[in-house]
Design an enzyme around this catalytic site. Structure first.
Site, PDB file in Angstrom:
ATOM      1  N   CYS A 122       0.097   2.896  -4.566  1.00  0.00           N
ATOM      2  CA  CYS A 122      -0.565   4.179  -4.764  1.00  0.00           C
ATOM      3  C   CYS A 122       0.139   5.262  -3.954  1.00  0.00           C
ATOM      4  CB  CYS A 122      -2.024   4.100  -4.322  1.00  0.00           C
ATOM      5  SG  CYS A 122      -3.014   2.923  -5.259  1.00  0.00           S
TER       6      CYS A 122
ATOM      7  N   HIS B  84       0.818  -1.196   0.000  1.00  0.00           N
ATOM      8  CA  HIS B  84       0.000   0.000   0.000  1.00  0.00           C
ATOM      9  C   HIS B  84       0.860   1.257   0.000  1.00  0.00           C
ATOM     10  CE1 HIS B  84      -4.119  -1.295   0.230  1.00  0.00           C
ATOM     11  NE2 HIS B  84      -3.930  -2.052   1.308  1.00  0.00           N
TER      12      HIS B  84
END
Length: 261
Positions: A132, A77
């Site tokens: 991201c 992440h």
């Protein structure tokens, strides 16, 4: 000397935002780097704490000398936190998410910049990030792969305090911007305002960017450069199903480097 560290985190305890393809990504990057002569180690899931990632980067950079190469790959992440020192025009520091982010917080871009600055002159440093960097958690409706994809973004509300969340929501005036120049090549799975996605190919989970990057690399000649690699990757991403634009931050000289050497 060629040194590499491959990080892959699927498991994020306390967040309800686990991923599927990141450990496979780390294994695949490691295999590609080992084939190119890199002394490679991996940090997977619980081994990839914030402290372990920092220590791993410091160790590689501390061992490397003029003419050596250091490659760090990260799959997991990404997120953002409120900018505290006024160096970000969008008022946000982009960050990577260690396994223990819920307890010990993220690894922000300012600290990564400082870590890579430890490299001795003449060391070729490369960071490859399949995560991201901003936005909110979304899902794709029609992925290219075998099943729906998940954005590799961890919402800041997962780990920020209520006070930090309030400050992040406030609109502020213009901020100063200081020189962020770095000698590290950054190959990222998406632009700051986009998402990198989990995917699945032939029943095996992978990051969409990692899968495309490595399959593109395998088709390039040994003399190919980072400019050539980005061109090949962008021939397949962004796509209708994966609207992520791989990004390369490098100097003109670095664009002409042979890939992963």
């Amino acid at each position: 000397m060629k040194l590499a560290l491959c990080i892959g985190i699927n498991d994020y305890p306390g967040t309800e935002n686990d991923l599927s393809g990141c450990r496979n990504d780390a294994d695949d990057w490691a295999a590609a780097l080992i084939a190119r002569g890199f002394d490679t180690r991996r940090l997977l899931d619980s081994a990839a704490s914030g402290a372990a990632i920092r220590a791993g980067i410091r160790d590689l950079l501390g061992r490397a000398t003029d003419g050596d190469a250091v490659v760090i790959t990260y799959s997991g992440h990404g997120t953002w936190v409120p900018d505290e020192d006024g160096d970000e025009p969008d008022h946000r520091d982009e960050a990577l998410c260690p396994h223990d982010i819920a307890e010990n917080g993220p690894l922000i871009d300012d600290e990564l910049h400082e870590l890579f600055a430890l490299a001795a002159p003449g060391v070729r440093t490369v960071l490859i990030a399949d995560s991201c960097h901003s936005g909110t958690l979304t899902r794709l409706n029609h992925p290219i792969g075998d099943r729906p994809g998940r954005a590799r973004f961890l919402p800041p509300s997962t780990f920020l305090t209520p006070q930090q969340r309030l400050r992040a929501s406030l609109t502020t005036g213009p901020r100063k911007s200081r020189d962020r120049a770095s000698t590290t090549v950054l190959l990222a799975g998406c632009r700051d305002a986009e998402y990198s996605y989990d995917a699945s190919f032939d029943g095996r989970p992978n990051g969409a960017f990692t899968y495309v990057a490595l399959s593109s690399l395998a088709a390039l000649p040994e003399s190919a450069t980072y400019r050539d690699w980005l061109h090949a990757i962008r021939g397949r991403l962004p796509s209708q199903d994966y609207p992520q634009t791989p990004a390369l931050q490098a100097s003109k000289a670095q664009l002409a480097w042979p890939i992963l050497t």
